[in-house]
Scaffold this motif. Structure first.
Motif, PDB file in Angstrom:
ATOM      1  N   ARG A 146       0.736  -1.408   0.026  1.00 19.83           N
ATOM      2  CA  ARG A 146      -0.160   0.059  -0.075  1.00 19.83           C
ATOM      3  C   ARG A 146       0.412   1.414   0.130  1.00 19.83           C
ATOM      4  O   ARG A 146       0.717   2.472  -1.004  1.00 19.83           O
ATOM      5  CB  ARG A 146      -0.598  -0.084   1.071  1.00 19.83           C
ATOM      6  CG  ARG A 146      -1.693   0.686   1.050  1.00 19.83           C
ATOM      7  CD  ARG A 146      -2.466   1.302   2.634  1.00 19.83           C
ATOM      8  NE  ARG A 146      -2.131   1.242   3.682  1.00 19.83           N
ATOM      9  CZ  ARG A 146      -2.101   0.988   5.209  1.00 19.83           C
ATOM     10  NH1 ARG A 146      -3.378   0.650   5.362  1.00 19.83           N
ATOM     11  NH2 ARG A 146      -1.307   0.280   6.007  1.00 19.83           N
TER      12      ARG A 146
ATOM     13  N   LYS B 189       3.659   1.170  -1.057  1.00 18.73           N
ATOM     14  CA  LYS B 189       4.943   1.355  -2.642  1.00 18.73           C
ATOM     15  C   LYS B 189       3.985   1.676  -3.732  1.00 18.73           C
ATOM     16  O   LYS B 189       4.220   2.434  -3.966  1.00 18.73           O
ATOM     17  CB  LYS B 189       5.100  -0.062  -2.664  1.00 18.73           C
ATOM     18  CG  LYS B 189       6.091  -0.226  -1.861  1.00 18.73           C
ATOM     19  CD  LYS B 189       7.163   0.373  -1.781  1.00 18.73           C
ATOM     20  CE  LYS B 189       8.605   0.218  -3.097  1.00 18.73           C
ATOM     21  NZ  LYS B 189       9.544   1.562  -2.310  1.00 18.73           N
ATOM     22  N   LEU B 190       2.506   1.959  -3.494  1.00 17.02           N
ATOM     23  CA  LEU B 190       1.405   2.409  -4.532  1.00 17.02           C
ATOM     24  C   LEU B 190       1.499   3.426  -4.104  1.00 17.02           C
ATOM     25  O   LEU B 190       1.315   4.082  -5.403  1.00 17.02           O
ATOM     26  CB  LEU B 190      -0.169   1.419  -4.239  1.00 17.02           C
ATOM     27  CG  LEU B 190       0.229   0.288  -5.411  1.00 17.02           C
ATOM     28  CD1 LEU B 190      -1.255  -0.973  -4.681  1.00 17.02           C
ATOM     29  CD2 LEU B 190       0.496   0.075  -6.311  1.00 17.02           C
TER      30      LEU B 190
ATOM     31  N   ILE C  23      -4.001   2.318 -10.318  1.00 16.98           N
ATOM     32  CA  ILE C  23      -4.020   2.732  -8.506  1.00 16.98           C
ATOM     33  C   ILE C  23      -4.846   2.106  -8.003  1.00 16.98           C
ATOM     34  O   ILE C  23      -4.424   1.877  -7.196  1.00 16.98           O
ATOM     35  CB  ILE C  23      -2.324   3.325  -8.902  1.00 16.98           C
ATOM     36  CG1 ILE C  23      -1.104   3.768  -9.915  1.00 16.98           C
ATOM     37  CG2 ILE C  23      -2.210   3.471  -7.468  1.00 16.98           C
ATOM     38  CD1 ILE C  23      -0.326   4.486  -9.723  1.00 16.98           C
TER      39      ILE C  23
ATOM     40  N   THR D 218      -7.000  -0.864  -7.552  1.00 21.68           N
ATOM     41  CA  THR D 218      -5.663  -1.725  -7.063  1.00 21.68           C
ATOM     42  C   THR D 218      -5.469  -1.279  -5.248  1.00 21.68           C
ATOM     43  O   THR D 218      -5.404  -2.271  -4.387  1.00 21.68           O
ATOM     44  CB  THR D 218      -4.584  -1.812  -7.839  1.00 21.68           C
ATOM     45  OG1 THR D 218      -4.768  -1.992  -9.130  1.00 21.68           O
ATOM     46  CG2 THR D 218      -3.405  -3.004  -6.804  1.00 21.68           C
ATOM     47  N   TYR D 219      -5.229   0.190  -5.324  1.00 25.89           N
ATOM     48  CA  TYR D 219      -5.379   0.645  -3.220  1.00 25.89           C
ATOM     49  C   TYR D 219      -6.206  -0.091  -2.788  1.00 25.89           C
ATOM     50  O   TYR D 219      -6.285  -0.803  -1.866  1.00 25.89           O
ATOM     51  CB  TYR D 219      -4.857   1.675  -3.560  1.00 25.89           C
ATOM     52  CG  TYR D 219      -4.806   2.485  -2.565  1.00 25.89           C
ATOM     53  CD1 TYR D 219      -3.455   2.550  -2.482  1.00 25.89           C
ATOM     54  CD2 TYR D 219      -5.859   2.845  -1.441  1.00 25.89           C
ATOM     55  CE1 TYR D 219      -3.013   3.469  -0.564  1.00 25.89           C
ATOM     56  CE2 TYR D 219      -5.332   2.808  -0.019  1.00 25.89           C
ATOM     57  CZ  TYR D 219      -3.957   3.260   0.304  1.00 25.89           C
ATOM     58  OH  TYR D 219      -4.170   4.115   1.397  1.00 25.89           O
TER      59      TYR D 219
ATOM     60  N   VAL E   5      -0.243  -5.665  -9.096  1.00 31.87           N
ATOM     61  CA  VAL E   5       0.045  -4.591  -9.170  1.00 31.87           C
ATOM     62  C   VAL E   5       1.450  -4.846 -10.506  1.00 31.87           C
ATOM     63  O   VAL E   5       1.589  -3.787 -10.785  1.00 31.87           O
ATOM     64  CB  VAL E   5       1.009  -4.015  -7.632  1.00 31.87           C
ATOM     65  CG1 VAL E   5       2.325  -3.009  -7.136  1.00 31.87           C
ATOM     66  CG2 VAL E   5       0.306  -4.023  -6.351  1.00 31.87           C
TER      67      VAL E   5
ATOM     68  N   VAL F 134       8.221  -2.317  -7.964  1.00 28.14           N
ATOM     69  CA  VAL F 134       7.193  -1.151  -7.419  1.00 28.14           C
ATOM     70  C   VAL F 134       8.181  -0.068  -7.659  1.00 28.14           C
ATOM     71  O   VAL F 134       8.187   0.783  -8.575  1.00 28.14           O
ATOM     72  CB  VAL F 134       6.426  -0.756  -6.425  1.00 28.14           C
ATOM     73  CG1 VAL F 134       6.006   0.291  -6.350  1.00 28.14           C
ATOM     74  CG2 VAL F 134       6.070  -1.862  -6.453  1.00 28.14           C
TER      75      VAL F 134
END
Length: 516
Positions: free
Chosen positions: A129, A131-132, A190, A193-194, A247, A341
């Motif tokens: 999370r 890293k996103l 993003i 996915t988050y 991711v 990432v």
């Protein structure tokens, strides 16, 4: 099972530092935050243990008389792990012995209803999370540079290419907004996915829960998650395996978008007189060791290499997850997934430098357009739009003009109008259409003018000035919304961790020594 009050106060100060380790709003705390540890596996194991201590003691699952001692032992482990070069265990089974050493076997009462499965799934989600959000921040930075460049070149007319061949004139700003639209979809991916990763697995134990009535919702709140993974089997056996795969698909998309742009610029370096280059010097270009005339585009090469590395790493989780049973650890490695990432972030950062280093020559671009026949389709369009000539007839007319021009080394600016009249008459000779070219020489020349073509486009989403203004404004609005989304998510995590730290500090201060 207590320590000196001074140690407890020092531990309390340290956990306050932990809470300040993300986005710092106050300048006064910045220096202290720089010394705070990263939010790695050790950090999140400590946070989970802090939250467990608070929740279970308040809800009757942990003896309140033992709570201060357990909290103090945990604070000592956290403080020890913050020392330079200290060991920061990344697993439950390596973290717990430190707790026992700092306190006693009683500290294992914290482990009621927990497992390495749900705890590791939780910290993997928390780290991914974070890293996103890093990825989203860099993506927004690069996309902003792209939109800024598009606005500056809204009126710069250049060739665009399809199938590797010059195709049609276009506004360079319009072309750049097309790339920005691709990155906007990556930003959307993003966010989506988050939302799926921002769910806590804590309290699901191995795969079907526990007889202990753990408060999963409070745990999720303390750790900054938006909610819980609803199904206990899904929590550590299914969703935690698909997170890195999903991711990876975002990293792949970002790398492909970046690589496509770089390769388009690279084609210009094959020309003797490019209309777009990199500003020379620094990392941008370098001189050949043997050929003094060459200025190799090092920055473009490095960006393409970064993109290739990102795609390679993004393939890893797919291959590791393929054909294994649920819950296996193959695709879950934190370091590998963080590296994946980070590769995407490096690609975007380098692309940002490419965009800032581009040198566009509008005069040379227009010369390139006028030396070829990228505007020829407009002849067919005008004959159909204003004179009712079927498009295929008009297309044949324009194609024959191009054939004659290339055979006789003629460009659009010097093509004889009488030749155009002759070719048109031959094209429609066996039809019922008027035999004379229904456009004056002035109209014929204007129809082949790349600048006029762009100005007269009528399609929604085209490069005409009004649409460019609209799309630039929309792109900026999207960037602002994405920036607000990133800030909101970061603030939510920070606020949650600060609340956890405050409540844990209250336990540290609530000991028999302090009370006396």
């Amino acid at each position: 099972m207590t320590t000196e009050p001074g140690i407890r106060r020092a531990a309390g100060k340290f956990v306050r530092l932990l809470a300040a380790g993300g986005a710092i709003a106050c300048h006064a705390t910045l220096a202290a935050a720089q010394d705070a540890p990263e939010r790695d596996e050790f950090f999140w194991l400590a946070e989970m243990n802090k939250a467990t201590t608070i929740i279970n003691s308040q809800e009757g699952l942990l003896d309140p008389e033992m709570t201060p001692g357990i909290a103090t032992a945990l604070a000592q482990v956290i403080e020890d792990g913050s020392q330079p070069g200290a060991d920061r265990p990344a697993t439950v089974i390596s973290f717990e012995p430190l707790l026992i050493e700092a306190g006693s076997i009683d500290v294992t009462l914290l482990h009621a209803g927990r497992s390495s499965q749900d705890m590791h799934a939780t910290y993997r989600a928390a780290i991914l999370r974070d890293k996103l959000l890093e990825l989203a921040t860099q993506l927004n930075t690069t996309a902003t540079t792209l939109v800024d460049l598009a606005e500056r070149h809204a009126d710069t007319i250049v060739p665009n290419y399809t199938n590797g061949v010059a195709a049609q004139p276009n506004s360079y700003g319009h072309y750049l907004l097309g790339h920005a639209a691709g990155f906007a979809r990556d930003a959307q991916r993003i966010r989506e996915t988050y939302a799926r990763i921002d769910r806590s697995a804590m309290g699901t134990t191995v795969l079907n829960g526990t007889t202990w009535p753990l408060n999963r919702e409070r745990m999720a709140d303390y750790l900054g998650f938006a909610g819980i993974v609803d199904n206990a089997y899904d929590a550590s056996q299914i969703s935690s395996m698909e997170h890195p795969v999903e991711v990876g698909s975002i990293i792949t998309s970002i790398a492909l978008h970046s690589g496509n742009f770089v390769e388009d610029v690279m084609t210009q370096y094959a020309q003797t007189r490019p209309w777009i280059l990199l500003e020379e010097g620094g990392e941008n270009t370098y001189v050949s060791s043997a050929m003094p005339q060459k200025r190799n585009p090092g920055l473009l090469n490095n960006t393409r290499s970064d993109a290739s590395t990102a795609v390679t790493l993004a393939m890893g989780p797919i291959l590791q997850t393929h054909n294994i049973t649920p819950g296996m650890p193959d695709p879950k490695d934190v370091a590998q997934n963080s590296d994946m990432v980070d590769a995407g972030i490096r690609t975007l950062d380098r692309l940002d430098r490419v965009l800032k280093a581009l040198v566009i020559n509008p005069e040379r671009a227009l010369e390139e357009l006028n030396s070829d026949w990228t505007a020829s389709q407009e002849l067919a369009d005008l004959l159909m739009r204003e004179h009712g000539l079927p498009f295929r007839e008009g297309h044949h007319f324009a194609s024959e003009i191009v054939t004659h021009a290339r055979q006789n080394n003629l460009g659009p600016l010097d093509f004889p109008y009488d030749e155009a009249q002759r070719i048109y008459a031959e094209t429609v000779r066996d039809t019922d259409h008027p035999q004379d070219l229904p456009m004056t020489e002035e109209v014929f020349r204007a129809t082949l003018d790349p600048v006029s073509i762009i100005a007269n486009r009528a399609t929604t989403g085209g490069p005409q000035p009004a649409e460019m203004q609209r799309m630039i404004a929309a792109a900026r609005d999207g960037l602002a919304q994405q920036d607000a989304w990133i800030s909101e998510r970061r603030d939510h995590i920070e606020t949650s961790l600060q609340k956890l730290d405050q409540d844990f500090e209250a336990l540290l201060n609530d000991s028999p020594d302090e009370a006396g």
